[in-house]
Design a protein around this motif. Structure first.
Motif, PDB file in Angstrom:
ATOM      1  N   LYS A   3       0.809  -1.217   0.000  1.00 27.51           N
ATOM      2  CA  LYS A   3       0.000   0.000   0.000  1.00 27.51           C
ATOM      3  C   LYS A   3       0.840   1.265   0.000  1.00 27.51           C
ATOM      4  CE  LYS A   3      -3.682  -2.247   2.681  1.00 27.51           C
ATOM      5  NZ  LYS A   3      -4.470  -2.176   3.950  1.00 27.51           N
ATOM      6  N   TYR A   4       2.126   1.127   0.317  1.00 24.98           N
ATOM      7  CA  TYR A   4       2.997   2.291   0.460  1.00 24.98           C
ATOM      8  C   TYR A   4       4.354   2.005  -0.194  1.00 24.98           C
ATOM      9  CZ  TYR A   4      -0.336   3.029   4.280  1.00 24.98           C
ATOM     10  OH  TYR A   4      -1.481   3.147   5.034  1.00 24.98           O
ATOM     11  N   ILE A   5       4.930   3.029  -0.793  1.00 24.51           N
ATOM     12  CA  ILE A   5       6.309   2.938  -1.276  1.00 24.51           C
ATOM     13  C   ILE A   5       7.107   4.092  -0.687  1.00 24.51           C
ATOM     14  CG2 ILE A   5       7.878   2.981  -3.250  1.00 24.51           C
ATOM     15  CD1 ILE A   5       5.735   1.791  -4.978  1.00 24.51           C
ATOM     16  N   LEU A   6       8.244   3.755  -0.103  1.00 25.24           N
ATOM     17  CA  LEU A   6       9.203   4.742   0.363  1.00 25.24           C
ATOM     18  C   LEU A   6      10.391   4.722  -0.593  1.00 25.24           C
ATOM     19  CD1 LEU A   6       9.105   3.990   4.198  1.00 25.24           C
ATOM     20  CD2 LEU A   6       8.071   5.952   3.021  1.00 25.24           C
ATOM     21  N   PHE A   7      10.551   5.796  -1.338  1.00 24.02           N
ATOM     22  CA  PHE A   7      11.624   5.885  -2.323  1.00 24.02           C
ATOM     23  C   PHE A   7      12.857   6.543  -1.731  1.00 24.02           C
ATOM     24  CE2 PHE A   7       7.962   5.763  -5.216  1.00 24.02           C
ATOM     25  CZ  PHE A   7       8.412   4.931  -6.230  1.00 24.02           C
ATOM     26  N   ASP A   8      14.012   5.938  -1.967  1.00 21.55           N
ATOM     27  CA  ASP A   8      15.239   6.695  -1.881  1.00 21.55           C
ATOM     28  C   ASP A   8      15.185   7.734  -3.001  1.00 21.55           C
ATOM     29  OD1 ASP A   8      17.958   7.343  -1.150  1.00 21.55           O
ATOM     30  OD2 ASP A   8      18.592   6.212  -2.915  1.00 21.55           O
ATOM     31  N   HIS A   9      16.106   8.669  -2.985  1.00 19.78           N
ATOM     32  CA  HIS A   9      16.050   9.778  -3.937  1.00 19.78           C
ATOM     33  C   HIS A   9      17.196   9.736  -4.940  1.00 19.78           C
ATOM     34  CE1 HIS A   9      16.874  14.156  -4.879  1.00 19.78           C
ATOM     35  NE2 HIS A   9      15.640  13.992  -5.321  1.00 19.78           N
ATOM     36  N   ASP A  10      18.421   9.962  -4.457  1.00 19.08           N
ATOM     37  CA  ASP A  10      19.582  10.041  -5.341  1.00 19.08           C
ATOM     38  C   ASP A  10      19.898   8.679  -5.941  1.00 19.08           C
ATOM     39  OD1 ASP A  10      20.600  12.907  -4.899  1.00 19.08           O
ATOM     40  OD2 ASP A  10      20.265  12.176  -2.876  1.00 19.08           O
ATOM     41  N   GLY A  11      19.937   8.618  -7.257  1.00 14.77           N
ATOM     42  CA  GLY A  11      20.192   7.374  -7.947  1.00 14.77           C
ATOM     43  C   GLY A  11      18.948   6.563  -8.235  1.00 14.77           C
ATOM     44  N   LEU A 160       6.954  -1.033   0.711  1.00 12.73           N
ATOM     45  CA  LEU A 160       8.114  -1.394  -0.105  1.00 12.73           C
ATOM     46  C   LEU A 160       9.063  -0.204  -0.149  1.00 12.73           C
ATOM     47  CD1 LEU A 160       9.399  -3.495  -2.102  1.00 12.73           C
ATOM     48  CD2 LEU A 160       8.271  -2.207  -3.935  1.00 12.73           C
ATOM     49  N   VAL A 161      10.335  -0.476   0.068  1.00 10.62           N
ATOM     50  CA  VAL A 161      11.384   0.527  -0.110  1.00 10.62           C
ATOM     51  C   VAL A 161      12.020   0.320  -1.479  1.00 10.62           C
ATOM     52  CG1 VAL A 161      13.734   1.159   0.621  1.00 10.62           C
ATOM     53  CG2 VAL A 161      11.905   0.940   2.321  1.00 10.62           C
ATOM     54  N   VAL A 162      12.375   1.410  -2.136  1.00 12.83           N
ATOM     55  CA  VAL A 162      13.099   1.334  -3.408  1.00 12.83           C
ATOM     56  C   VAL A 162      14.431   2.052  -3.238  1.00 12.83           C
ATOM     57  CG1 VAL A 162      13.060   1.786  -5.887  1.00 12.83           C
ATOM     58  CG2 VAL A 162      10.913   1.321  -4.670  1.00 12.83           C
ATOM     59  N   GLU A 163      15.511   1.331  -3.462  1.00 10.19           N
ATOM     60  CA  GLU A 163      16.862   1.828  -3.215  1.00 10.19           C
ATOM     61  C   GLU A 163      17.785   1.519  -4.390  1.00 10.19           C
ATOM     62  OE1 GLU A 163      18.854   3.414  -1.277  1.00 10.19           O
ATOM     63  OE2 GLU A 163      17.659   3.910   0.497  1.00 10.19           O
ATOM     64  N   ASP A 164      18.967   2.143  -4.355  1.00  7.21           N
ATOM     65  CA  ASP A 164      19.995   1.835  -5.359  1.00  7.21           C
ATOM     66  C   ASP A 164      21.350   1.589  -4.725  1.00  7.21           C
ATOM     67  OD1 ASP A 164      20.491   4.642  -4.690  1.00  7.21           O
ATOM     68  OD2 ASP A 164      21.833   4.634  -6.418  1.00  7.21           O
ATOM     69  N   SER A 165      21.446   1.652  -3.402  1.00  3.41           N
ATOM     70  CA  SER A 165      22.742   1.489  -2.729  1.00  3.41           C
ATOM     71  C   SER A 165      22.632   0.461  -1.613  1.00  3.41           C
ATOM     72  CB  SER A 165      23.218   2.815  -2.139  1.00  3.41           C
ATOM     73  OG  SER A 165      22.457   3.160  -0.999  1.00  3.41           O
ATOM     74  N   ASP A 185      24.315   2.446 -12.537  1.00  2.00           N
ATOM     75  CA  ASP A 185      25.676   2.117 -12.965  1.00  2.00           C
ATOM     76  C   ASP A 185      26.710   2.428 -11.892  1.00  2.00           C
ATOM     77  OD1 ASP A 185      24.880   1.157 -15.431  1.00  2.00           O
ATOM     78  OD2 ASP A 185      25.268   3.042 -16.497  1.00  2.00           O
ATOM     79  N   PHE A 186      26.501   3.521 -11.167  1.00  2.00           N
ATOM     80  CA  PHE A 186      27.507   3.965 -10.207  1.00  2.00           C
ATOM     81  C   PHE A 186      27.627   3.022  -9.016  1.00  2.00           C
ATOM     82  CE2 PHE A 186      29.181   6.674  -6.768  1.00  2.00           C
ATOM     83  CZ  PHE A 186      30.356   7.098  -7.378  1.00  2.00           C
ATOM     84  N   THR A 187      26.508   2.458  -8.564  1.00  2.00           N
ATOM     85  CA  THR A 187      26.520   1.600  -7.374  1.00  2.00           C
ATOM     86  C   THR A 187      26.400   0.115  -7.703  1.00  2.00           C
ATOM     87  OG1 THR A 187      24.122   1.873  -7.148  1.00  2.00           O
ATOM     88  CG2 THR A 187      25.525   3.400  -5.911  1.00  2.00           C
ATOM     89  N   ALA A 188      26.504  -0.240  -8.977  1.00  3.41           N
ATOM     90  CA  ALA A 188      26.223  -1.616  -9.416  1.00  3.41           C
ATOM     91  C   ALA A 188      27.130  -2.663  -8.778  1.00  3.41           C
ATOM     92  CB  ALA A 188      26.326  -1.698 -10.938  1.00  3.41           C
ATOM     93  N   SER A 189      28.327  -2.273  -8.325  1.00  3.24           N
ATOM     94  CA  SER A 189      29.268  -3.241  -7.768  1.00  3.24           C
ATOM     95  C   SER A 189      28.990  -3.562  -6.301  1.00  3.24           C
ATOM     96  CB  SER A 189      30.696  -2.702  -7.902  1.00  3.24           C
ATOM     97  OG  SER A 189      30.866  -1.522  -7.127  1.00  3.24           O
ATOM     98  N   GLN A 190      28.039  -2.891  -5.682  1.00  4.94           N
ATOM     99  CA  GLN A 190      27.780  -3.115  -4.255  1.00  4.94           C
ATOM    100  C   GLN A 190      26.988  -4.403  -4.034  1.00  4.94           C
ATOM    101  OE1 GLN A 190      26.011   0.552  -2.801  1.00  4.94           O
ATOM    102  NE2 GLN A 190      28.009   1.512  -2.614  1.00  4.94           N
ATOM    103  N   ASP A 191      26.954  -4.847  -2.785  1.00  5.92           N
ATOM    104  CA  ASP A 191      26.305  -6.108  -2.420  1.00  5.92           C
ATOM    105  C   ASP A 191      24.808  -5.891  -2.197  1.00  5.92           C
ATOM    106  OD1 ASP A 191      25.525  -8.565  -1.428  1.00  5.92           O
ATOM    107  OD2 ASP A 191      26.618  -8.384   0.467  1.00  5.92           O
TER     108      ASP A 191
END
Length: 213
Positions: A3-11, A160-165, A185-191
Motif C-alpha cells: 500500500k505504500y512505497i518509500l523511495f530513496d532519492h539520489d540514484g 516497499l522501499v526502493v533503493e539503489d545502494s 551504474d555507479f553503485t552496481a558493484s555493491q552487495d
C-alpha cells in the motif's frame, strides 16, 4: 499487495550519485588528495564517504570542514548544469499513484533537494519528503525508514522501499521492510544479496505492485 512505497532519492528518482562523488573528488583534489572510487563505494555502504579518505590521508578537521563546504558548492554547480533526469520516472510515478501512497526518504540535504526539484514534477506524487534534517541517524541506520513508516502510519509488511545502494538496502532491512533495488551504474558493484528483488528500471515496479509479487 503493498500500500505504500518509500523511495530513496539520489540514484533512484534522479541521477545524482556520480555527481556527488565528482564534487567530493574535486574538493579533495583542491588539497592535493585523490578520492579512490572503489574505496568510496565501500565506505558509502557503511555510511561513510569522501571524508574518511581525507582523514586517512592526514587532513585535519578544519581543512575537512572547509572542503566539505567547497564540495557542497561544486555539487550544487553540477545540479544546476548537468542532466540528472532518469527516463520514465514521471510516467511510472503517475501509474503507481493509482495503487499506492508514496513518499521520499533521502539522505540529501534539504537545500540540495529543493534545488533539484525547483522545476521538476516528482514531488507532486509524494505525500511527504524526509531529508537529512528530519532524523538523527542516517542510513544504514533504520531510523530514516522507521520514521517514514511512522509518518504514514504503515506497517513494514504493507510497505516497499526502493533503493539503489547497499547503504540504503541495509537501512530498509534493519527496519524490517522489503526492498527493491533498482540498477544504477555507479553503485552496481555493491552487495545487494539481501534485496527482495532487483529491477532494471522503476517501470518494473508497476507489475510488482499490481501482482503483489
Amino acid at each position: 499487495m503493498k500500500k505504500y512505497i518509500l523511495f530513496d532519492h539520489d540514484g533512484v528518482l534522479v541521477d545524482t550519485e556520480f555527481w556527488y562523488f565528482r564534487a567530493g573528488e574535486r574538493a579533495l583534489a583542491d588539497i592535493g588528495l585523490t578520492l579512490d572510487k572503489d574505496r568510496y563505494l565501500r565506505d558509502m555502504a557503511h555510511g561513510r564517504g569522501t571524508w574518511a579518505q581525507a582523514r586517512a590521508a592526514g587532513a585535519d578537521e578544519s581543512v575537512i570542514s572547509r572542503q566539505r563546504a567547497t564540495r557542497d558548492e561544486y555539487y550544487r554547480e553540477y545540479l544546476r548544469a548537468e542532466a540528472i533526469e532518469i527516463e520514465g520516472v514521471i510516467d511510472t510515478l503517475a501509474e503507481l499513484s493509482k495503487y499506492v501512497r508514496m513518499a521520499i526518504v533521502t539522505t540529501a540535504k534539504r537545500a540540495d533537494f529543493d534545488l533539484i526539484h525547483e522545476k521538476r514534477r516528482i514531488r507532486r506524487f509524494m505525500e511527504f519528503v524526509l531529508d537529512r534534517e528530519d532524523y538523527e541517524h542516517a542510513k544504514p541506520h533504520p531510523e530514516p525508514y522507521l520514521t517514514g513508516l511512522k509518518r504514514f502510519g504503515a506497517t513494514p509488511a504493507e510497505t516497499l522501499v526502493v533503493e539503489d545502494s547497499s547503504r540504503g538496502l541495509s537501512s530498509a532491512v534493519a527496519a524490517g521492510i522489503d526492498c527493491a533495488v533498482v540498477h544504477n551504474d555507479f553503485t552496481a558493484s555493491q552487495d545487494f544479496s539481501r534485496a527482495t528483488c532487483r529491477i532494471k528500471t522503476l517501470a518494473e515496479l508497476t507489475d510488482i505492485i499490481r501482482t503483489g509479487a
